[in-house]
Design an enzyme around this catalytic site. Structure first.
Site, PDB file in Angstrom:
ATOM      1  N   GLY A  80       0.800  -1.203   0.149  1.00  0.00           N
ATOM      2  CA  GLY A  80       0.003   0.004  -0.032  1.00  0.00           C
ATOM      3  C   GLY A  80       0.904   1.301  -0.082  1.00  0.00           C
ATOM      4  O   GLY A  80       0.689   2.140   0.650  1.00  0.00           O
ATOM      5  N   ALA A  81       1.788   1.367  -0.932  1.00  0.00           N
ATOM      6  CA  ALA A  81       2.799   2.325  -0.841  1.00  0.00           C
ATOM      7  C   ALA A  81       2.396   3.572  -1.800  1.00  0.00           C
ATOM      8  O   ALA A  81       3.228   4.541  -1.872  1.00  0.00           O
ATOM      9  CB  ALA A  81       4.259   1.880  -1.303  1.00  0.00           C
ATOM     10  N   ASN A  82       1.286   3.282  -2.460  1.00  0.00           N
ATOM     11  CA  ASN A  82       0.944   4.463  -3.388  1.00  0.00           C
ATOM     12  C   ASN A  82       0.317   5.579  -2.909  1.00  0.00           C
ATOM     13  O   ASN A  82       0.407   6.524  -3.567  1.00  0.00           O
ATOM     14  CB  ASN A  82       0.089   3.706  -4.563  1.00  0.00           C
ATOM     15  CG  ASN A  82      -1.146   3.334  -4.134  1.00  0.00           C
ATOM     16  OD1 ASN A  82      -1.232   2.294  -3.454  1.00  0.00           O
ATOM     17  ND2 ASN A  82      -2.133   3.945  -4.297  1.00  0.00           N
ATOM     18  N   THR A  83      -0.244   5.560  -1.792  1.00  0.00           N
ATOM     19  CA  THR A  83      -0.938   6.769  -1.103  1.00  0.00           C
ATOM     20  C   THR A  83      -0.659   6.536   0.416  1.00  0.00           C
ATOM     21  O   THR A  83      -0.429   5.647   1.036  1.00  0.00           O
ATOM     22  CB  THR A  83      -2.064   6.812  -1.659  1.00  0.00           C
ATOM     23  OG1 THR A  83      -2.821   7.862  -0.947  1.00  0.00           O
ATOM     24  CG2 THR A  83      -3.137   5.665  -1.025  1.00  0.00           C
ATOM     25  N   GLY A  84      -1.073   7.795   1.067  1.00  0.00           N
ATOM     26  CA  GLY A  84      -1.144   7.654   2.744  1.00  0.00           C
ATOM     27  C   GLY A  84       0.210   7.539   3.164  1.00  0.00           C
ATOM     28  O   GLY A  84       1.074   8.026   2.855  1.00  0.00           O
ATOM     29  N   ILE A  85      -0.083   6.816   4.303  1.00  0.00           N
ATOM     30  CA  ILE A  85       1.148   6.522   5.286  1.00  0.00           C
ATOM     31  C   ILE A  85       2.292   5.804   4.424  1.00  0.00           C
ATOM     32  O   ILE A  85       3.426   6.132   4.351  1.00  0.00           O
ATOM     33  CB  ILE A  85       0.591   5.783   6.551  1.00  0.00           C
ATOM     34  CG1 ILE A  85      -0.212   6.758   7.461  1.00  0.00           C
ATOM     35  CG2 ILE A  85       1.912   5.286   7.266  1.00  0.00           C
ATOM     36  CD1 ILE A  85      -1.168   5.944   8.295  1.00  0.00           C
ATOM     37  N   GLY A  86       1.629   4.726   3.392  1.00  0.00           N
ATOM     38  CA  GLY A  86       2.748   3.914   2.837  1.00  0.00           C
ATOM     39  C   GLY A  86       3.588   4.810   1.820  1.00  0.00           C
ATOM     40  O   GLY A  86       4.852   4.543   1.700  1.00  0.00           O
TER      41      GLY A  86
ATOM     42  N   SER B 268      -3.426  -0.162  14.574  1.00  0.00           N
ATOM     43  CA  SER B 268      -4.275   0.865  14.877  1.00  0.00           C
ATOM     44  C   SER B 268      -4.539   1.070  16.292  1.00  0.00           C
ATOM     45  O   SER B 268      -4.731  -0.169  17.114  1.00  0.00           O
ATOM     46  CB  SER B 268      -5.578   0.891  14.136  1.00  0.00           C
ATOM     47  OG  SER B 268      -6.350   2.003  14.653  1.00  0.00           O
TER      48      SER B 268
ATOM     49  N   TYR C  57     -15.108  -4.973  12.966  1.00  0.00           N
ATOM     50  CA  TYR C  57     -14.234  -6.001  12.416  1.00  0.00           C
ATOM     51  C   TYR C  57     -12.897  -5.189  12.126  1.00  0.00           C
ATOM     52  O   TYR C  57     -11.901  -5.871  11.863  1.00  0.00           O
ATOM     53  CB  TYR C  57     -15.034  -6.497  11.183  1.00  0.00           C
ATOM     54  CG  TYR C  57     -15.837  -7.849  11.807  1.00  0.00           C
ATOM     55  CD1 TYR C  57     -15.121  -8.848  11.206  1.00  0.00           C
ATOM     56  CD2 TYR C  57     -16.823  -7.807  12.511  1.00  0.00           C
ATOM     57  CE1 TYR C  57     -15.720 -10.280  11.556  1.00  0.00           C
ATOM     58  CE2 TYR C  57     -17.512  -8.915  13.048  1.00  0.00           C
ATOM     59  CZ  TYR C  57     -16.716 -10.342  12.739  1.00  0.00           C
ATOM     60  OH  TYR C  57     -17.447 -11.488  13.025  1.00  0.00           O
TER      61      TYR C  57
HETATM   62  N1  LIG Z   1      -5.175   7.011   8.555  1.00  0.00           N
HETATM   63  C1  LIG Z   1      -5.491   6.667   9.956  1.00  0.00           C
HETATM   64  O1  LIG Z   1      -6.016   7.323  10.603  1.00  0.00           O
HETATM   65  C2  LIG Z   1      -5.077   5.544  10.563  1.00  0.00           C
HETATM   66  C3  LIG Z   1      -4.992   5.037  11.705  1.00  0.00           C
HETATM   67  C4  LIG Z   1      -4.685   4.050  12.259  1.00  0.00           C
HETATM   68  C5  LIG Z   1      -4.248   2.879  11.565  1.00  0.00           C
HETATM   69  N2  LIG Z   1      -4.093   3.173   9.859  1.00  0.00           N
HETATM   70  C6  LIG Z   1      -3.489   2.141   9.400  1.00  0.00           C
HETATM   71  O2  LIG Z   1      -2.560   2.578   8.334  1.00  0.00           O
HETATM   72  C7  LIG Z   1      -2.574   1.836   7.311  1.00  0.00           C
HETATM   73  C8  LIG Z   1      -2.285   2.852   6.005  1.00  0.00           C
HETATM   74  O3  LIG Z   1      -3.475   3.368   5.926  1.00  0.00           O
HETATM   75  P1  LIG Z   1      -3.736   4.717   5.296  1.00  0.00           P
HETATM   76  O4  LIG Z   1      -4.304   5.546   6.382  1.00  0.00           O
HETATM   77  O5  LIG Z   1      -2.382   5.452   4.648  1.00  0.00           O
HETATM   78  O6  LIG Z   1      -4.875   4.637   4.355  1.00  0.00           O
HETATM   79  P2  LIG Z   1      -4.868   4.975   2.420  1.00  0.00           P
HETATM   80  O7  LIG Z   1      -4.529   6.362   2.528  1.00  0.00           O
HETATM   81  O8  LIG Z   1      -6.284   4.452   2.325  1.00  0.00           O
HETATM   82  O9  LIG Z   1      -3.822   3.819   2.179  1.00  0.00           O
HETATM   83  C9  LIG Z   1      -4.082   2.498   2.284  1.00  0.00           C
HETATM   84  C10 LIG Z   1      -2.964   1.749   1.224  1.00  0.00           C
HETATM   85  O10 LIG Z   1      -3.671   0.547   1.261  1.00  0.00           O
HETATM   86  C11 LIG Z   1      -3.839  -0.217  -0.135  1.00  0.00           C
HETATM   87  N3  LIG Z   1      -4.877  -1.253  -0.317  1.00  0.00           N
HETATM   88  C12 LIG Z   1      -6.239  -1.419  -0.002  1.00  0.00           C
HETATM   89  N4  LIG Z   1      -6.534  -2.669  -0.273  1.00  0.00           N
HETATM   90  C13 LIG Z   1      -5.701  -2.979  -0.722  1.00  0.00           C
HETATM   91  C14 LIG Z   1      -5.395  -4.320  -1.576  1.00  0.00           C
HETATM   92  N5  LIG Z   1      -6.557  -5.351  -1.758  1.00  0.00           N
HETATM   93  N6  LIG Z   1      -4.254  -4.789  -1.905  1.00  0.00           N
HETATM   94  C15 LIG Z   1      -3.138  -4.071  -2.050  1.00  0.00           C
HETATM   95  N7  LIG Z   1      -3.076  -2.905  -1.401  1.00  0.00           N
HETATM   96  C16 LIG Z   1      -4.329  -2.465  -0.839  1.00  0.00           C
HETATM   97  C17 LIG Z   1      -4.141   1.147  -0.843  1.00  0.00           C
HETATM   98  O11 LIG Z   1      -4.157   0.840  -2.285  1.00  0.00           O
HETATM   99  P3  LIG Z   1      -5.363   1.751  -3.288  1.00  0.00           P
HETATM  100  O12 LIG Z   1      -4.898   3.118  -3.297  1.00  0.00           O
HETATM  101  O13 LIG Z   1      -4.978   0.933  -4.606  1.00  0.00           O
HETATM  102  O14 LIG Z   1      -6.715   1.484  -2.639  1.00  0.00           O
HETATM  103  C18 LIG Z   1      -3.482   2.210  -0.403  1.00  0.00           C
HETATM  104  O15 LIG Z   1      -2.449   2.169  -0.945  1.00  0.00           O
HETATM  105  C19 LIG Z   1      -3.548   0.901   7.301  1.00  0.00           C
HETATM  106  O16 LIG Z   1      -3.260  -0.211   7.825  1.00  0.00           O
HETATM  107  C20 LIG Z   1      -4.484   1.720   8.127  1.00  0.00           C
HETATM  108  O17 LIG Z   1      -5.549   0.695   8.940  1.00  0.00           O
HETATM  109  C21 LIG Z   1      -4.533   4.286   9.745  1.00  0.00           C
END
Ligand SMILES: NC(=O)c1ccc[n+]([C@@H]2O[C@H](COP(=O)([O-])OP(=O)(O)OC[C@H]3O[C@@H](n4cnc5c(N)ncnc54)[C@H](OP(=O)(O)O)[C@@H]3O)[C@@H](O)[C@H]2O)c1
Length: 325
Positions: A22-28, A166, A193
Site C-alpha cells: 500500500g505504498a501508492n498513497t497515505g502513510i505508505g 491501529s 471488524y
Molecule cells: N489513517 C488513519 O487514521 C489510520 C489510523 C490507524 C491505522 N491506520 C492504518 O494505516 C495503514 C495505512 O492506511 P492509510 O491511512 O495510509 O490509508 P490509505 O491512504 O487508504 O492507504 C491504504 C493503502 O492500502 C492499499 N490497499 C487497500 N486494499 C488493498 C488491496 N486489496 N491490496 C493491496 N493494497 C491495498 C491502498 O491501495 P489503493 O490506493 O489501490 O486503494 C493504499 O495504498 C492501514 O493499515 C490503516 O489501517 C490508519
C-alpha cells in the site's frame, strides 16, 4: 539546512531492500519515499500499477524539492531506487504470485512493512470468500510474511517486519469462532471488524517475537495516529463527512508524513535494531490492549489463523513461522 521530520535521517545502502504494501498513497507513500530518499531500494507492493507508477514519479519530484531545500543526509544518488510489484491483498493467489516472483529474483529482503489496509467500509467479500478487512489487513499479510520469512532469515543481520495496526485494536472483539463474518451485509459491525483485524496484527507481532527470539528478524506493530489519508474514502460522506471536516479544521487529524513517522523510524532508525515485540506510537513504545497481551489468546489466534491459509504454505514455511530454520 535540516529537515523538520521527527525521525533521524540515516544513510541506507542501496542494497538494503524494503517492501512496503500500500505504498501508492497515505502513510505508505511517505514511508516508501523516505526509505528511498535515505538510499534504500523500495518495492512498492500495490494493487494498481497505474497508481503506483504515478506515486513513484511524485516521490522523485518530492525528493528533488527536498534536496533543493538543503535537507541533509539524503542519498547522493540523483534517482530514487523505486520498483513496482503487483500485489492484491484481497486475493491469496495474488499474494502467492507476488512472493514467488520475489523469490525468483534471488534478492535479499531486509524490511517488510505490512502497511496496506482497509477500514470503515461496508461489508465486502474477498476473492477467497472471506470478509475483506480480515483478509486484506491480516490474513494476506500473515501469508506474505510466512512466505517471505525464509528469505529474511537468510538476509543477514537486522531484518525487520513492521505491522501497521491501529489504536482501534482496543475496540476489536476477540472471538476466533467469528473471525470471518458470516452474518448479513446490513448488520455488519464494520468498526468492530476493523478493530479485530488490527488487534490480530498486534497479537501476531507478539506471537512471532516469541518464536523468532534470538534470530535476525524483529517484529513490531504500531499505531500511526489519526491520519488524514484516503482510509476514510468510503466513509467520507453524510454525518461522517461533517465530522471529518471538523477534525481536519481543528487539527485533530495529522498529515500523512507525521502519521508515517513511527513506521519510518521503525524501518530505518539504527537504534531500533534488535528491538522486537513492541507496540509503538509517536516513535515510542506504548502499552497495547490487555487482550492483545494475553498469551493464551495470542496462541488461540495463531492456531485459528492457519486453517485460512494453510493450503498456500509448504511444510517448511509453516515450520519457519514456528521459529525453525
Ligand atoms: N489513517 C488513519 O487514521 C489510520 C489510523 C490507524 C491505522 N491506520 C492504518 O494505516 C495503514 C495505512 O492506511 P492509510 O491511512 O495510509 O490509508 P490509505 O491512504 O487508504 O492507504 C491504504 C493503502 O492500502 C492499499 N490497499 C487497500 N486494499 C488493498 C488491496 N486489496 N491490496 C493491496 N493494497 C491495498 C491502498 O491501495 P489503493 O490506493 O489501490 O486503494 C493504499 O495504498 C492501514 O493499515 C490503516 O489501517 C490508519
Amino acid at each position: 539546512m535540516g529537515s523538520s521530520v521527527s525521525f533521524p535521517i540515516t544513510q541506507i545502502p542501496r542494497d538494503r531492500i524494503f517492501i512496503v504494501t500500500g505504498a501508492n498513497t497515505g502513510i505508505g507513500y511517505e514511508l516508501a519515499k523516505w526509505c528511498a530518499m535515505m538510499g534504500g531500494t523500495v518495492i512498492l507492493a500495490c494493487r494498481s500499477e497505474d497508481r503506483a507508477r504515478k506515486a513513484m514519479e511524485t516521490m522523485q519530484e518530492d525528493f528533488e524539492k527536498e534536496r533543493a531545500k538543503g535537507t541533509t543526509g539524503l542519498t547522493e544518488n540523483p534517482t530514487l531506487a523505486l520498483e513496482f510489484m503487483k500485489l492484491d491483498l484481497a486475493s491469496f493467489e495474488s499474494v502467492v504470485n507476488f512472493c514467488d516472483e520475489f523469490k525468483k529474483s534471488g534478492r535479499k529482503l531486509h524490511v517488510l512493512v505490512c502497511n496496506a489496509g482497509l477500514g470503515f467500509a461496508a461489508y465486502k467479500q474477498s476473492a477467497d470468500g472471506l470478509e475483506m478487512m480480515l483478509q486484506v489487513n491480516y490474513l494476506s499479510h500473515f501469508l506474505m510474511i510466512a512466505k517471505l520469512l525464509p528469505i529474511m532469515r537468510q538476509s543477514g543481520p537486522d531484518c525487520r517486519i513492521i505491522l501497521t495496526s491501529s489504536a482501534y485494536h482496543h475496540r476489536g472483539t476477540f472471538d476466533v469462532a467469528t473471525m470471518n463474518y458470516t452474518g448479513t451485509a446490513n448488520n455488519f459491525p464494520d468498526l468492530n471488524y476493523y478493530g479485530r483485524s488490527k488487534l490480530y496484527q498486534v497479537m501476531q507481532a507478539y506471537a512471532m517475537t516469541t518464536r523468532l527470539k534470538g534470530s535476525n528478524v524483529t517484529v513490531n506493530s504500531l499505531h500511526p495516529g489519526f491520519v488524514d489519508s484516503e482510509l476514510f474514502r468510503e466513509a467520507d460522506k453524510g454525518i461522517f463527512k461533517c465530522c471529518l471536516g471538523c477534525f481536519r479544521c481543528c487539527g485533530i487529524m495529522v498529515t500523512t508524513l507525521k502519521g508515517a513517522s513511527t513506521s519510518i523510524d521503525l524501518a530505518t532508525n539504527p537504534k531500533r535494531a534488535g528491538m522486537s515485540g513492541h507496540y509503538w506510537t509517536d516513535c515510542k513504545i506504548k502499552t497495547s490492549s490487555s487482550t492483545s497481551r494475553d498469551e493464551q489468546k495470542q496462541e488461540a489466534l495463531w492456531k485459528a489463523t492457519f486453517p485460512f491459509i494453510q493450503k498456500y504454505l509448504t511444510e517448511s514455511e509453516i515450520s519457519g513461522m514456528e521459529g525453525d530454520t
